[in-house]
Design a protein around this motif. Structure first.
Motif, PDB file in Angstrom:
ATOM      1  N   ALA A  42       0.813  -1.223   0.000  1.00  4.60           N
ATOM      2  CA  ALA A  42       0.000   0.000   0.000  1.00  4.60           C
ATOM      3  C   ALA A  42       0.838   1.261   0.000  1.00  4.60           C
ATOM      4  N   ARG A  43       2.130   1.138  -0.263  1.00  3.04           N
ATOM      5  CA  ARG A  43       2.988   2.315  -0.189  1.00  3.04           C
ATOM      6  C   ARG A  43       2.580   3.363  -1.220  1.00  3.04           C
ATOM      7  N   THR A  44       2.109   2.936  -2.370  1.00  2.52           N
ATOM      8  CA  THR A  44       1.698   3.893  -3.401  1.00  2.52           C
ATOM      9  C   THR A  44       0.536   4.742  -2.912  1.00  2.52           C
ATOM     10  N   GLU A  45      -0.510   4.105  -2.360  1.00  2.00           N
ATOM     11  CA  GLU A  45      -1.652   4.848  -1.848  1.00  2.00           C
ATOM     12  C   GLU A  45      -1.229   5.786  -0.711  1.00  2.00           C
ATOM     13  N   GLN A  46      -0.365   5.286   0.178  1.00  2.00           N
ATOM     14  CA  GLN A  46       0.055   6.114   1.299  1.00  2.00           C
ATOM     15  C   GLN A  46       0.804   7.367   0.811  1.00  2.00           C
ATOM     16  N   LEU A  47       1.750   7.181  -0.150  1.00  2.00           N
ATOM     17  CA  LEU A  47       2.527   8.318  -0.616  1.00  2.00           C
ATOM     18  C   LEU A  47       1.648   9.311  -1.356  1.00  2.00           C
ATOM     19  N   LEU A  48       0.731   8.805  -2.196  1.00  2.00           N
ATOM     20  CA  LEU A  48      -0.147   9.710  -2.938  1.00  2.00           C
ATOM     21  C   LEU A  48      -0.972  10.571  -1.991  1.00  2.00           C
ATOM     22  N   ILE A  49      -1.574   9.934  -1.015  1.00  2.00           N
ATOM     23  CA  ILE A  49      -2.462  10.680  -0.117  1.00  2.00           C
ATOM     24  C   ILE A  49      -1.654  11.574   0.817  1.00  2.00           C
ATOM     25  N   GLU A  50      -0.506  11.080   1.345  1.00  2.00           N
ATOM     26  CA  GLU A  50       0.296  11.900   2.255  1.00  2.00           C
ATOM     27  C   GLU A  50       0.844  13.133   1.539  1.00  2.00           C
TER      28      GLU A  50
END
Length: 553
Positions: A42-50
């Motif tokens: 889920a690193r992609t979702e986390q980086l996009l949202i953060e």
């Protein structure tokens, strides 16, 4: 088996306790492993949202200046979107709901948006899904951060992230059992899915609503999805955002999901193996030897078969071998004793029949002597009295004749006796040429002599009286109806005859006295019904079981 189970219980409890501890530790290890894998996937979702949250907060500090200079707002925001291809739109949403400062060179009206009023009232950071964004015409999830001016809430800075920017699930994660990665907000709304929104709606937990899951807590759990398929779920948070990423996993043996069951099954397998060993030993040492001896006992009980011969069995325990030897000796003694008893019973039966035969002959001899006295008697009254006595003697002789011929444990079929007595009583009228309508319905009633004798004497007396009072019947036939019925132990005798004109005959009443006396011996009662043209006798009694007389020893 129960005792062996009780003996193995402490060991099984220890094994279960150790297994439970191993299972708990294994589950913790699996949970930590899944959380680590989920963080990586889920690193992609986390980086996009953060990053979107950070950018929105940054533009929130200059949002009042951008609103005051709308000519410079659109070019600056447009250059930011062009420099960050992960974003499709950025805009400043004021309280009025009309966006004039955004990355697109047009005015946008959000006053009719479904969440506009609630967001303005709540004044908190939100992440929502817009399946058809007006600026980009594609599915996006929108990160909105509030901004203030002079300490008062003024609106939101919103950044849209296209759903298509999310990569597919890697082959490595699929090999580990990852089914889908789903991003959801604190209201339980699905924001992103690595596959499709339709697939995500089928993979969410069935019994746990998404709005009940905290977006600020790491956790793993196992439950069924909306299709009823068992899944394992792991949730990771997104720092600074009211959203979380949930990974959906297939339960797999290589992640430790089935090791718990194998460990728990060990005590059960140990118990089954112990039971198998115990039953094998029991069958080898005891059961098969007892089964063989039981077959011999069954054969002996069924047909007194002695085809078996005792042979020592070196494999059988000494106690069972002695028991089989004792049974063989006992069965031989039983056969010898039964043979002696059968001889005694046969001899006794022959003697009893001989006694009945002699009694019958003596009674017939008495009847013959009385017949000679009848022929030599002068007075009609004397002949009538002697003939009545002779009939009673012949009734007794008939009973003893049937006892002599009976094969039913000394019982007599009184149905045959009643039929014979009635037919003999009616011979006089039929022999004189007089008309008689005789009807008989006789059941085969089996009685012991103690009841058969008085019943036959009652029938003889009643039949004699019927023939006496039935009359000449010159114009029509006389009627005589005899019925003997049995229902269980209850017996019923009904004798009905017509009454016609007869010569005046003086009655001594002896017949009635005899019938009442015989009825008392039967344990019954006689009911008489009289009318001018009919006479009926009814006798109720119960067939008694044989009761031997008490003996003095």
């Amino acid at each position: 088996m129960a005792l062996l189970t009780l003996a193995l219980l402490p060991i099984s409890l220890v094994a279960l306790y150790q297994t439970q501890r191993i299972a708990v530790e294994a589950d913790r290890t699996v949970a930590a492993s899944l959380l680590g894998l989920t963080e990586r996937a889920a690193r992609t979702e986390q980086l996009l949202i953060e990053r979107a949250v950070g950018a929105a907060r940054l533009f929130g500090t200059v949002a009042p200046d951008l609103l005051n200079n709308p000519e410079a707002c659109a070019p600056n925001l447009s250059r930011f979107v062009d420099a960050n291809p992960d974003y499709s739109f950025i805009g400043v949403l004021p309280l009025s709901g009309i966006v004039t400062c955004s990355s697109v060179a047009q005015e946008l009206d959000f006053r009719d948006a479904p969440n506009f009023d609630a967001a303005m009232a709540d004044q908190q950071a939100t992440i929502i899904l817009n399946e058809a964004a007006p600026a980009s015409n594609q599915a996006v999830f929108v990160v909105s951060e509030p901004f203030t001016q002079n300490g008062e809430f003024t609106g939101f800075v919103s950044i849209s992230i296209p759903h298509d920017n999310l990569p597919d699930i890697s082959d490595r994660m699929q090999a580990l059992g990852l089914v889908d990665l789903i991003t959801f907000n604190e209201n339980g709304r699905i924001l992103t899915s690595r596959i499709s929104f339709e697939s995500a709606a089928q993979e969410i937990p069935r019994n746990i609503p998404l709005n009940d899951l905290s977006t600020a807590e790491l956790r793993t759990f196992r439950t069924l999805n909306m299709q009823g398929i068992e899944r394992r779920y792991s949730i990771v948070t997104i720092d600074g955002s009211p959203a979380a990423v949930m990974a959906v996993w297939e339960p797999r043996s290589d992640t430790g999901d089935t090791n718990t069951w194998l460990a728990v099954s060990f005590p059960v397998l140990m118990w089954l193996a112990s039971m198998g060993v115990a039953m094998l030993a029991m069958n080898t040492l005891v059961i098969r030897h007892l089964t063989r001896m039981r077959r011999k006992m069954d054969a002996f009980a069924d047909d007194r078969s002695m085809h078996h011969v005792y042979e020592p069995n070196p494999l059988a325990p000494i106690e069972i071998e002695r028991l089989e030897e004792n049974f063989a000796r006992m069965s031989e003694e039983v056969l010898r004793d039964e043979a002696v008893m059968e001889d005694v019973v046969r001899e006794k039966g022959v003697l009893v029949k001989e006694i009945h035969h002699r009694v019958k002959n003596n009674l017939q001899l008495i009847s013959s002597i009385m017949n000679m006295q009848i022929r030599s008697a002068k007075a009609d009254e004397t002949k009538a009295v002697l003939r009545r006595v002779q009939d009673r003697v012949l009734s007794l002789a008939t009973i003893h004749r049937d006892l002599y011929q009976s094969q039913d444990a000394g019982r007599v079929n009184v149905g045959n006796l009643v039929t014979e007595i009635v037919e003999k009583s009616t011979e006089l009228i039929i022999g004189e040429g007089r008309k008689l309508d005789l009807q008989m319905q006789i059941d085969p009633v089996m009685l012991y002599p103690d009841q058969a004798v008085p019943l036959s004497l009652v029938v003889a007396e009643a039949a004699t009286n019927a023939m006496k009072y039935i009359g000449d019947q010159s114009d029509k036939a006389g009627m005589f109806d005899v019925r003997l019925k049995q229902d269980g132990t209850a017996c019923l005798l009904v004798m009905t005859n017509s009454v016609g004109p007869t010569q005046d005959q003086e009655s001594t009443g002896l017949g009635s006295q005899l019938m009442n006396a015989f009825a008392m011996q039967l344990g019954g009662k006689i009911d008489i019904e009289k009318s001018p043209d009919r006479y009926s006798l009814t006798l109720h009694f119960n067939a008694a079981e044989f009761q031997p007389e008490a003996r003095d020893y």
